[in-house]
Motif scaffolding. Structure first.
Motif, PDB file in Angstrom:
ATOM      1  N   ARG A  11      94.595  -2.443 -13.630  1.00  0.00           N
ATOM      2  CA  ARG A  11      93.269  -3.254 -13.343  1.00  0.00           C
ATOM      3  C   ARG A  11      92.664  -2.785 -12.106  1.00  0.00           C
ATOM      4  O   ARG A  11      93.560  -2.924 -10.890  1.00  0.00           O
ATOM      5  CB  ARG A  11      93.389  -4.737 -13.592  1.00  0.00           C
ATOM      6  CG  ARG A  11      93.999  -5.045 -14.932  1.00  0.00           C
ATOM      7  CD  ARG A  11      94.232  -6.468 -15.078  1.00  0.00           C
ATOM      8  NE  ARG A  11      93.340  -7.241 -15.294  1.00  0.00           N
ATOM      9  CZ  ARG A  11      92.955  -8.537 -14.518  1.00  0.00           C
ATOM     10  NH1 ARG A  11      94.136  -8.818 -14.054  1.00  0.00           N
ATOM     11  NH2 ARG A  11      92.118  -9.151 -14.767  1.00  0.00           N
ATOM     12  N   ALA A  71      98.592  -9.050 -21.902  1.00  0.00           N
ATOM     13  CA  ALA A  71      97.807  -9.930 -22.697  1.00  0.00           C
ATOM     14  C   ALA A  71      98.307 -11.332 -22.224  1.00  0.00           C
ATOM     15  O   ALA A  71      99.752 -11.423 -22.598  1.00  0.00           O
ATOM     16  CB  ALA A  71      97.624  -9.822 -24.106  1.00  0.00           C
ATOM     17  N   HIS A 115      96.469  -4.136 -19.181  1.00  0.00           N
ATOM     18  CA  HIS A 115      96.646  -4.525 -20.770  1.00  0.00           C
ATOM     19  C   HIS A 115      97.979  -5.401 -20.801  1.00  0.00           C
ATOM     20  O   HIS A 115      98.809  -5.241 -21.837  1.00  0.00           O
ATOM     21  CB  HIS A 115      96.836  -3.269 -21.516  1.00  0.00           C
ATOM     22  CG  HIS A 115      95.794  -2.258 -21.444  1.00  0.00           C
ATOM     23  ND1 HIS A 115      94.639  -2.491 -22.094  1.00  0.00           N
ATOM     24  CD2 HIS A 115      95.680  -1.151 -20.812  1.00  0.00           C
ATOM     25  CE1 HIS A 115      93.825  -1.711 -21.955  1.00  0.00           C
ATOM     26  NE2 HIS A 115      94.349  -0.895 -20.914  1.00  0.00           N
ATOM     27  N   LYS A 141      85.760   0.556 -19.075  1.00  0.00           N
ATOM     28  CA  LYS A 141      85.632  -0.616 -19.143  1.00  0.00           C
ATOM     29  C   LYS A 141      86.488  -1.686 -19.550  1.00  0.00           C
ATOM     30  O   LYS A 141      87.274  -1.334 -20.595  1.00  0.00           O
ATOM     31  CB  LYS A 141      84.186  -1.162 -19.737  1.00  0.00           C
ATOM     32  CG  LYS A 141      83.259  -0.477 -19.065  1.00  0.00           C
ATOM     33  CD  LYS A 141      81.758  -0.649 -20.002  1.00  0.00           C
ATOM     34  CE  LYS A 141      80.525   0.102 -19.321  1.00  0.00           C
ATOM     35  NZ  LYS A 141      79.315  -0.089 -20.078  1.00  0.00           N
ATOM     36  N   ALA A 142      86.669  -2.829 -18.953  1.00  0.00           N
ATOM     37  CA  ALA A 142      87.480  -3.787 -19.651  1.00  0.00           C
ATOM     38  C   ALA A 142      87.306  -4.140 -21.052  1.00  0.00           C
ATOM     39  O   ALA A 142      86.115  -4.097 -21.484  1.00  0.00           O
ATOM     40  CB  ALA A 142      87.288  -5.188 -18.544  1.00  0.00           C
ATOM     41  N   GLY A 143      88.135  -4.463 -21.607  1.00  0.00           N
ATOM     42  CA  GLY A 143      88.094  -4.931 -23.052  1.00  0.00           C
ATOM     43  C   GLY A 143      88.440  -3.483 -23.884  1.00  0.00           C
ATOM     44  O   GLY A 143      88.256  -3.626 -25.204  1.00  0.00           O
ATOM     45  N   GLU A 144      87.959  -2.474 -23.326  1.00  0.00           N
ATOM     46  CA  GLU A 144      88.256  -0.958 -24.231  1.00  0.00           C
ATOM     47  C   GLU A 144      89.761  -0.811 -24.369  1.00  0.00           C
ATOM     48  O   GLU A 144      90.534  -1.239 -23.623  1.00  0.00           O
ATOM     49  CB  GLU A 144      87.420   0.010 -23.418  1.00  0.00           C
ATOM     50  CG  GLU A 144      86.140  -0.049 -23.463  1.00  0.00           C
ATOM     51  CD  GLU A 144      85.397   1.262 -22.732  1.00  0.00           C
ATOM     52  OE1 GLU A 144      86.058   1.996 -22.546  1.00  0.00           O
ATOM     53  OE2 GLU A 144      84.271   0.965 -22.529  1.00  0.00           O
TER      54      GLU A 144
END
Ligand SMILES: [Zn+2]
Lengths: 90, 174
Positions: free
Chosen positions: A57, A27, A25, A84-87
């Motif tokens: 990650r 960004a 997380h 999952k990635a993006g959640e």
């Protein structure tokens, strides 16, 4: 051997199939050139590094090859959960 | 004048036969890596039926990841490349080679270097994993029949590791 649940394969898989990929997380700034040196330093190098619950990650590199996120306890090395990635952060 | 392609095989052409397992180099074949977010579109382009669950095998096609498949065919076969569509069909025929392991000791030999619970794998099933530090595609076709696909440059080491495990296994109680 440590077993890690891959949220894409949806099964417990041996730790040897996975690679660590740093804190989750974080960004990337939308406009890096607008940042001051201090802000850029913070993005590149400054990490939470908690003792205990850590969002990080991982990549199932020798499996489905997907990146995903995990919550791992840095003291006990126990994985609390993976998603999952993006959640959103859990 | 076109050059004639030369294929040299980095592992012996003769099968290695042990009590309980035979390890052999499979014939060269065509291989494609298939990528697409939309599996149905990829099916339309290639005419293949794509399994949707990771690890699942349908015919010669394996679901490797949420948007990734591998399919194989006899050497010389062709596949539409889907030019202009949002799919990637990439010829990777020569990237890897396949070893077959057959016999009642096959699962134990693979378990010597693979962290998966090999004896309990369902079949048909295929997944990337590792064997003695080398990435492989491990496929189980039957109780006693496995294939291991590996990138060519890792094949001599994999051959050595597998045949050594099989030789050692001959000295263990069944
Ligand atoms: Zn996975």
């Amino acid at each position: 051997m440590i077993l890690i649940h891959c949220p894409y394969c949806d099964e417990q898989r041996p730790g040897l199939e996975f690679a660590y990929a740093g804190e989750a997380h974080i960004a990337r700034p939308a406009d890096p050139s607008a940042l001051s040196d201090e802000e850029w330093e913070r993005f590149l190098f400054i990490r939470a590094n908690p003792r205990g619950r850590h969002h990080e990650r991982w990549r199932h590199i020798h499996g489905c090859a997907r990146f995903f996120n995990a919550v791992r306890d840095t003291v006990s090395d126990k994985f609390e959960l993976t998603y999952k990635a993006g959640e959103p952060r859990k | 004048m076109a050059d004639t392609p030369v294929r040299s095989m980095p592992v012996p052409a003769e099968p290695a036969v042990f009590s309980g397992v035979t390890i052999a180099l499979a014939a060269p074949c065509a291989r494609w890596s298939l990528r697409a977010r939309d599996a149905a579109l990829l099916e339309k382009v290639t005419g293949l039926k794509l399994p949707r669950k990771i690890g699942e095998v349908v015919g010669e096609t394996v679901c490797l990841g949420p948007d990734e498949w591998l399919t194989r065919a006899p050497a010389g076969a062709t596949l539409p490349d889907g030019a202009g569509e949002k799919v990637a069909v990439v010829d990777i025929a020569e990237r890897a080679l396949t070893l077959t392991l057959s016999g009642p000791a096959a699962a134990r030999v693979i378990a010597a270097g693979c962290p998966r619970d090999v004896e309990r794998l369902p079949f048909p099933y295929a997944s990337r994993t590792v064997f003695e530090g080398v990435e492989v595609l491990l496929q189980r076709d039957a109780e006693d029949a496995f294939t291991i696909e590996v990138w060519r440059s890792f094949a001599p080491w994999l051959w050595t590791a597998l045949t050594q495990a099989a030789a050692d296994m001959e000295h263990l109680p069944a």
